[in-house]
Every structure is written in structure tokens, then in C-alpha cells.
Design a protein around this motif. Structure first.
Motif, PDB file in Angstrom:
ATOM      1  N   VAL A 181       0.856  -1.185   0.000  1.00 28.50           N
ATOM      2  CA  VAL A 181       0.000   0.000   0.000  1.00 28.50           C
ATOM      3  C   VAL A 181       0.890   1.232   0.000  1.00 28.50           C
ATOM      4  O   VAL A 181       1.841   1.325   0.781  1.00 28.50           O
ATOM      5  CB  VAL A 181      -0.914   0.016   1.251  1.00 28.50           C
ATOM      6  CG1 VAL A 181      -1.858   1.208   1.200  1.00 28.50           C
ATOM      7  CG2 VAL A 181      -1.690  -1.273   1.389  1.00 28.50           C
ATOM      8  N   HIS A 185      -2.279   6.285  -0.331  1.00 30.07           N
ATOM      9  CA  HIS A 185      -3.510   5.508  -0.210  1.00 30.07           C
ATOM     10  C   HIS A 185      -3.787   5.105   1.243  1.00 30.07           C
ATOM     11  O   HIS A 185      -4.938   5.092   1.679  1.00 30.07           O
ATOM     12  CB  HIS A 185      -3.445   4.259  -1.095  1.00 30.07           C
ATOM     13  CG  HIS A 185      -3.666   4.551  -2.541  1.00 30.07           C
ATOM     14  ND1 HIS A 185      -2.630   4.686  -3.446  1.00 30.07           N
ATOM     15  CD2 HIS A 185      -4.810   4.754  -3.259  1.00 30.07           C
ATOM     16  CE1 HIS A 185      -3.117   4.942  -4.643  1.00 30.07           C
ATOM     17  NE2 HIS A 185      -4.440   4.997  -4.564  1.00 30.07           N
ATOM     18  N   HIS A 189      -6.985   6.242   3.476  1.00 28.76           N
ATOM     19  CA  HIS A 189      -7.861   5.205   4.038  1.00 28.76           C
ATOM     20  C   HIS A 189      -7.993   5.350   5.551  1.00 28.76           C
ATOM     21  O   HIS A 189      -9.099   5.210   6.110  1.00 28.76           O
ATOM     22  CB  HIS A 189      -7.289   3.831   3.689  1.00 28.76           C
ATOM     23  CG  HIS A 189      -8.167   2.689   4.085  1.00 28.76           C
ATOM     24  ND1 HIS A 189      -9.357   2.397   3.447  1.00 28.76           N
ATOM     25  CD2 HIS A 189      -8.035   1.754   5.058  1.00 28.76           C
ATOM     26  CE1 HIS A 189      -9.918   1.340   4.005  1.00 28.76           C
ATOM     27  NE2 HIS A 189      -9.136   0.926   4.990  1.00 28.76           N
ATOM     28  N   LYS A 446      -7.537  -2.963   4.424  1.00 30.04           N
ATOM     29  CA  LYS A 446      -6.829  -2.532   3.214  1.00 30.04           C
ATOM     30  C   LYS A 446      -5.976  -3.651   2.619  1.00 30.04           C
ATOM     31  O   LYS A 446      -5.809  -3.736   1.398  1.00 30.04           O
ATOM     32  CB  LYS A 446      -5.943  -1.321   3.547  1.00 30.04           C
ATOM     33  CG  LYS A 446      -5.407  -0.573   2.333  1.00 30.04           C
ATOM     34  CD  LYS A 446      -6.514   0.176   1.616  1.00 30.04           C
ATOM     35  CE  LYS A 446      -5.977   1.036   0.483  1.00 30.04           C
ATOM     36  NZ  LYS A 446      -7.056   1.653  -0.306  1.00 30.04           N
TER      37      LYS A 446
END
Length: 655
Positions: A181, A185, A189, A446
Motif C-alpha cells: 500500500v 492511499h 484510508h 486494506k
């Protein structure tokens, strides 16, 4: 409690130079706060009272949009944490350091950014600007730093490991690998959605949990805690091993409003532990009784250390169903401790307190029984279908009104204002723990880590239920070490519960399983915060106290396995008659298990007898006719052997 017992307790506590707040600060970071005077005290009071009034207003007139409600809630919490808790434990507790003042302003501003620019953030929907990045990174860091101050290192370390996992995914071999990730991002999130910091845990804290903590603060103001202890003394103080039974009963009652095992130990232990020691209990056993009973308070409905509300949200069932499911296991836990305490007292010939030195039940109820009206009312409201938030709101009002019924318990306007401040301050640990737990959940959602971990556990157990339960138990105990109740449940339910759910275990049973083992970490070595706190009061060896507490808490190690294999123990798909039968057989079973653990029933039990009693008790707890009959036969066999040996020993003594 009588004047003699008050003096006894006071002499013990003062003689040992125990300052309750300093003592608590050693084991509970939430109690290690600054004490201001003058302008500083007024500032803290203003923010805390405003926090409580905001929560009451939104409860009465409707909560804001989820993100806005949670952002305001966190903003208040961060402001108070950075003002009250210093960066370094060595810093002065009477004045504000400029660095903490700066951090307080910056930390408060991070959630406020969401409130001020809410419409822009919604319109951009996932597009993270450079300014958002700065705010998001600072926000995540300052939430974790607040957790270090008010909750402690364990949850910060866990959250840090998860953040590292989010970035290191492509470099991890095996089943736990993921594509990775990016920072952009991940920040988007975790901070700008309701899937991370502002997720379900903080949402429940911003609605139900805060109000119940405020409710608890007002109950404490009315003197309900002292009433519980006096009532426990009146009911059980005279019996064999009375002070220890008082500890079990009062800690169970206090658990209905307390959200901390360590806080419960300090609240009741400073009274009950010196009493136990004065009547002959070994220091390590006296501390263990208080630690095990106080930890059990987090398992006791209707609040369960505030985890009951989170469980209802996570599992997706009405809150009252969680309370019903938790009732029998919690009763078995306390019955197990009570029986162990009774057998210990019989084993060493420990007496209770003379009745003429104890308060009278009737007089207590007449004078202060009305203080329990709000507890009865809140249970009735929840059963009647009120939402937890609305029920807590009514209960707060009823607490104030009930206290007004007698002049001896009446609270003043100043007490009401102080209750608003105390409620907000008491909620800080929960607020920050829930926000930090949101970071962990955000990484899990995630990266898909939950399913990866559950698959790894199942593979390790080769797809078998019992080994998977065992590995899940170990994981939950490790994850629960040093973590407060709410965050404890969030972490264990997110990471450990999916493994046993995949094997067909009912969702509620799986969540209750990991919750039990996460909580029991408070008495399980090597961390065992509740046991170590109790050992500080008892002046006993910490590890011996923890081992004794683990033995007393044996029900918490057994009952979760039983309700996973037989969910009827959680009142799932069962009838009232079956419930009564389960309670009866389980109590008999816990007697056998407690006798085996204590090594005493009618006389000292030898190892073959202990094995017989343990096996029989375990089978009786399992709610099935065949296991009940077989278990009963083993228990009868153990009892007969004990009875015969007791008769021989009695005859030998008489000669």
C-alpha cells in the motif's frame, strides 16, 4: 463496613504509604495525569465539561453525520490527553510544558480539519491533496502518541507492526504477502474515511460508550461503589473466608460500571486485600482473589468494560442479545472463584468477620438501596427495546434523581458539574484506544490480513477445530497483554476471530471466545497487569500472585471452549428449561473443577482424586445429557473417596 474495618483498612493503607493515584499510575497509564491548579484546572474543566455537554446534546437531539460526530469526539479527546498527560513521565505534574501545549493545539486541529473542510472532502471523495497528506500523517502519528501517553506502549507497538506490514507486503514471503500500500492511499484510508481511525470503534465510543462512562461517573458520585462493598460485607462477610467472598462479590458488582481491571483492583482492593490478610489469607492469594474478581468484572454484563456495545456492532445483533449470551459464562466465572475461595478458607480454617461488626442488609437497603435504581432501570430499558444511547441517557437522569430521594445521598449542583468533568476524563483511555484500534482495522481491511491470518492459523492446526481454538487462544492472550478492554476486543476480534468463524463456529461464540482470552491476559503471566497491581497492595510477589490469579480464573480458560462447541451456553437456540438445567449442571461442574484446582473438597485431595474431580467437573460444564451423566458419576466417585478419607482422618485425630 464497620468503623473497626474502616480503621483497619485505613491503617494498612496509610501504614504502607500507599497513595492511590500514585499506585494506580504505576500500573495504569490513564491514572498518571497532571494535577493543575488555578487557570490550568479551569481550562481542563471547561474542555471536559464541554465534551460531556456535546455528547449529551447529540444524544438528545440527534448525532451528526458519522465522520463529523467522530471527528469532534476525537478532537475533544486529543485536546485533553495532550494537556493532562506529559510527553515524559519525569516531567512536572503541576504545570504545563510548552511542548505539550503546542502538541495539544496541533492534535486538536487534525480532526477539526475534517469538520471545517467536510464538504470539500466529500466532493473530492478519495482524492488526497498534499495538504490532506500532511494532516493525515500528523493525525495518525498524534493519535498513536496520545495512545502511548494514556494507554501505554503495547497497543502502540501492535499498531506500528500493522503499519509496517502495510508497506512491507510485497517483501513478506508466504501466505501473509500482499501487493503493498502506498503512503498516499494508506493515509487516505486511515484518516479520511470511516474505515480507519474514524471507524466503528470510535463511532461506538462517540455514541454509546461515552454515555455509559458518564453514567458510571455519576453512579460513583452517588456513593454506589461504597454501597456495593458494604452490601457485599453484609451478605458474605460473616461466612467462612468472608473478606475474600466480599472481594469477589463487590468486584463483580463494580464490574457492571467499571471499564478497567486495574481500576477495579484499586477501587475495591485497597479495602478487601488488607481485610483478607488480617484474617489469615496468604498475601499472594489475597491479591490473586482481587485480581481475578476485578478482571471478571470486564466479563460481567450489562457493560462488559464497554466491549458489549462494540460486540453488538461488530457481530450485527441487538445489544441485549450480547448481554444474554454473556450472562451464564460470567456467572460461571464468578462461581468458580467463589468456590475456590470457600475451599481455600476451609482448607486453612479461615473464619469470617463477626456478624456484630458488619452492616445489616435491611438497614443498608433502606438507607442506600435506592442508589441501585438506575442499574435496574437501564437493564429494563434495554430489554424494552431502547437503544443503548437512549437507555444510558435516561439512566444518567435517573441516577441524579435517585440520589435526591434521601438527604444522605443527595448530590449538589457542583457534584453534577464535577460528574460531567469526571465522565469526560474517564473516557479518554477508551477514546484514544478506539481511535488507535481503528488504525489496526484500517490496515486489516486494506490488506486483507484478517483472512490471511485465519488461513495461516487453520493451516497450522491442519483444519482441526480444537487445535485452531488453542492457537486462537494463545494469539488472543498475547494480543490482549497490557491493552484496555475496548481495544483488546477490537484487536482480537479483527485478527483472531475469523479463523474459528471459518470453521463454522457461530459468529457470536467466536467473538466471545477471543474476548474472554484477551481479557484474561490481565491475570496471565508475564504481563498480568491486574495481578501485579493487586500484588502491590498485598505486598506479595507479583509472579506468584499472577499464578494464583490464573488458577482462580480457571473458568475463563474452560468455559470459552465449552460455548464454542455447545453454543447453547450462550443461550443460542435454547429454551428456558434448558438454560436452568445448564446453570445447575455447570455449577456442580465448577465445584468439581474448583476442588481439583484448590486440592481440597472435604479434605486435602491427592492427585488421582484431583484428576477425577477435574474431569468430572469439566464434563458437567459441557451441556449435554451424556457428558452430564458421565461427569456426575466421576464427581460422585471423587466425593465418596474424599468422604471416606475424611472419616478416617477424623477418627485418627479423635484417637
Amino acid at each position: 463496613m464497620t468503623e473497626r474495618n474502616h480503621k483497619l483498612t485505613e491503617e494498612n493503607v496509610k501504614g504502607d504509604n500507599i497513595n492511590l493515584r500514585k499506585f494506580l499510575a504505576k500500573y495504569d497509564r490513564e491514572s498518571d495525569y497532571r494535577c493543575f491548579s488555578g487557570i490550568g484546572a479551569y481550562l481542563v474543566a471547561f474542555i471536559a465539561i464541554s465534551f460531556s455537554l456535546f455528547q449529551l446534546y447529540t444524544a438528545m437531539f440527534g448525532v451528526l453525520d458519522a465522520h463529523l460526530q467522530r471527528a469532534a469526539h476525537l478532537s475533544f479527546g486529543l485536546a485533553l490527553v495532550y494537556i493532562l498527560y506529559p510527553t515524559r513521565r519525569s516531567w512536572c505534574r503541576n504545570s504545563m510544558h510548552w511542548f505539550d501545549a503546542l502538541l495539544a493545539v496541533v492534535a486538536t486541529s487534525m480532526p477539526l480539519y475534517i469538520i471545517v473542510f467536510y464538504k470539500d472532502l466529500v466532493m473530492r471523495s478519495g482524492i488526497v491533496t498534499p495538504t490532506d497528506m500532511v494532516i493525515g500523517v500528523l493525525g495518525v502519528f498524534l493519535v498513536m502518541e496520545a495512545a502511548r501517553r494514556v494507554v501505554g506502549w503495547p497497543i502502540v507497538i501492535v499498531a506500528s507492526v500493522f503499519l509496517a506490514y502495510a508497506f512491507a507486503g510485497p517483501n513478506i514471503p508466504g501466505v501473509l504477502a500482499h501487493q503493498g500500500v502506498s503512503l498516499k492511499h494508506l493515509v487516505g484510508h486511515l484518516f479520511f474515511t470511516t474505515e480507519g481511525i474514524f471507524g466503528i470503534p470510535l463511532g461506538v465510543s462517540a455514541t454509546f460508550i461515552f454515555l455509559f462512562i458518564l453514567f458510571g461517573a455519576y453512579l460513583e458520585k452517588t456513593g454506589l461503589g461504597k454501597f456495593f462493598i458494604d452490601l457485599a460485607n453484609a451478605v458474605a462477610g460473616w461466612a467462612s473466608g468472608g473478606p475474600a467472598k466480599v472481594s469477589v462479590l463487590s468486584s463483580g458488582l463494580m464490574g457492571t460500571v467499571s471499564g478497567s481491571s486495574v481500576g477495579n483492583v484499586a477501587g475495591t482492593g485497597c479495602l478487601t486485600i488488607p481485610m483478607m490478610k488480617s484474617l489469615g489469607y496468604r498475601p499472594q492469594f489475597a491479591g490473586a482473589v482481587e485480581a481475578a474478581a476485578s478482571t471478571g468484572g470486564q466479563l460481567m454484563p450489562p457493560i462488559m468494560g464497554a466491549a458489549a456495545f462494540l460486540m453488538a456492532e461488530f457481530v450485527g445483533i441487538p445489544y441485549i442479545n450480547v448481554v444474554k449470551a454473556a450472562t451464564i459464562p460470567a456467572l460461571l466465572y464468578f462461581i468458580g472463584i467463589w468456590i475456590c475461595v470457600h475451599l481455600e478458607a476451609r482448607k486453612y480454617g479461615l473464619k469470617g468477620i463477626p456478624r456484630n461488626q458488619l452492616p445489616q442488609v435491611g438497614k443498608l437497603i433502606l438507607e442506600r438501596g435506592h442508589l441501585a435504581i438506575p442499574l435496574v432501570a437501564i437493564i429494563y430499558l434495554l430489554i424494552s427495546g431502547y437503544t443503548p444511547m437512549r437507555a444510558a441517557l435516561w439512566a444518567i437522569g435517573l441516577t441524579i434523581l435517585a440520589a435526591m430521594l434521601r438527604s444522605s445521598t443527595r448530590i449538589t449542583l457542583n457534584d453534577i458539574i464535577q460528574g460531567l468533568e469526571k465522565g469526560a476524563r474517564s473516557a479518554l483511555g477508551v477514546v484514544i484506544a478506539c481511535a488507535t484500534a481503528g488504525i489496526i482495522i484500517g490496515v486489516v481491511t486494506k490488506t486483507g490480513l484478517g483472512l490471511k491470518l485465519s488461513s495461516a492459523l487453520i493451516d497450522l492446526a491442519q483444519g482441526q477445530l480444537l487445535p485452531t481454538l488453542f492457537f486462537t487462544m494463545i494469539s488472543s492472550i498475547l494480543l490482549g497483554m497490557g491493552v484496555p478492554t475496548t481495544a483488546n476486543y477490537v484487536i482480537t476480534s479483527t485478527i483472531a476471530a475469523p479463523a474459528i468463524i471459518q470453521l463454522g463456529v457461530p459468529v457470536l461464540a467466536a467473538h466471545m471466545f477471543v474476548f474472554y482470552f484477551g481479557i484474561i491476559a490481565d491475570v496471565t503471566p508475564p504481563v498480568a497487569l491486574a495481578a501485579f497491581a493487586a500484588s502491590g497492595i498485598a505486598k506479595s510477589k507479583p509472579m506468584e500472585t499472577a499464578l494464583n490469579a490464573s488458577k482462580l480464573a480457571i473458568a475463563a480458560f474452560l468455559v470459552p471452549y465449552i460455548f464454542v462447541m455447545s453454543p447453547a451456553l450462550l443461550m443460542i437456540d435454547t429454551t428456558f428449561t434448558q438454560v436452568l438445567l445448564m446453570i445447575a449442571t455447570s455449577v456442580v461442574g465448577m465445584t468439581g473443577v474448583a476442588a481439583a484446582v484448590s486440592g481440597y473438597l472435604l479434605t486435602n485431595a491427592r492427585w488421582p482424586e484431583r484428576i477425577l474431580l477435574f474431569a468430572g467437573g469439566l464434563l458437567m460444564i459441557h451441556p449435554h445429557l451424556q457428558t452430564d451423566l458421565f461427569g456426575l458419576s466421576l464427581l460422585v466417585g471423587g466425593f465418596i473417596i474424599q468422604r471416606v478419607r475424611y472419616g478416617w482422618e477424623k477418627q485418627s485425630r479423635e484417637r
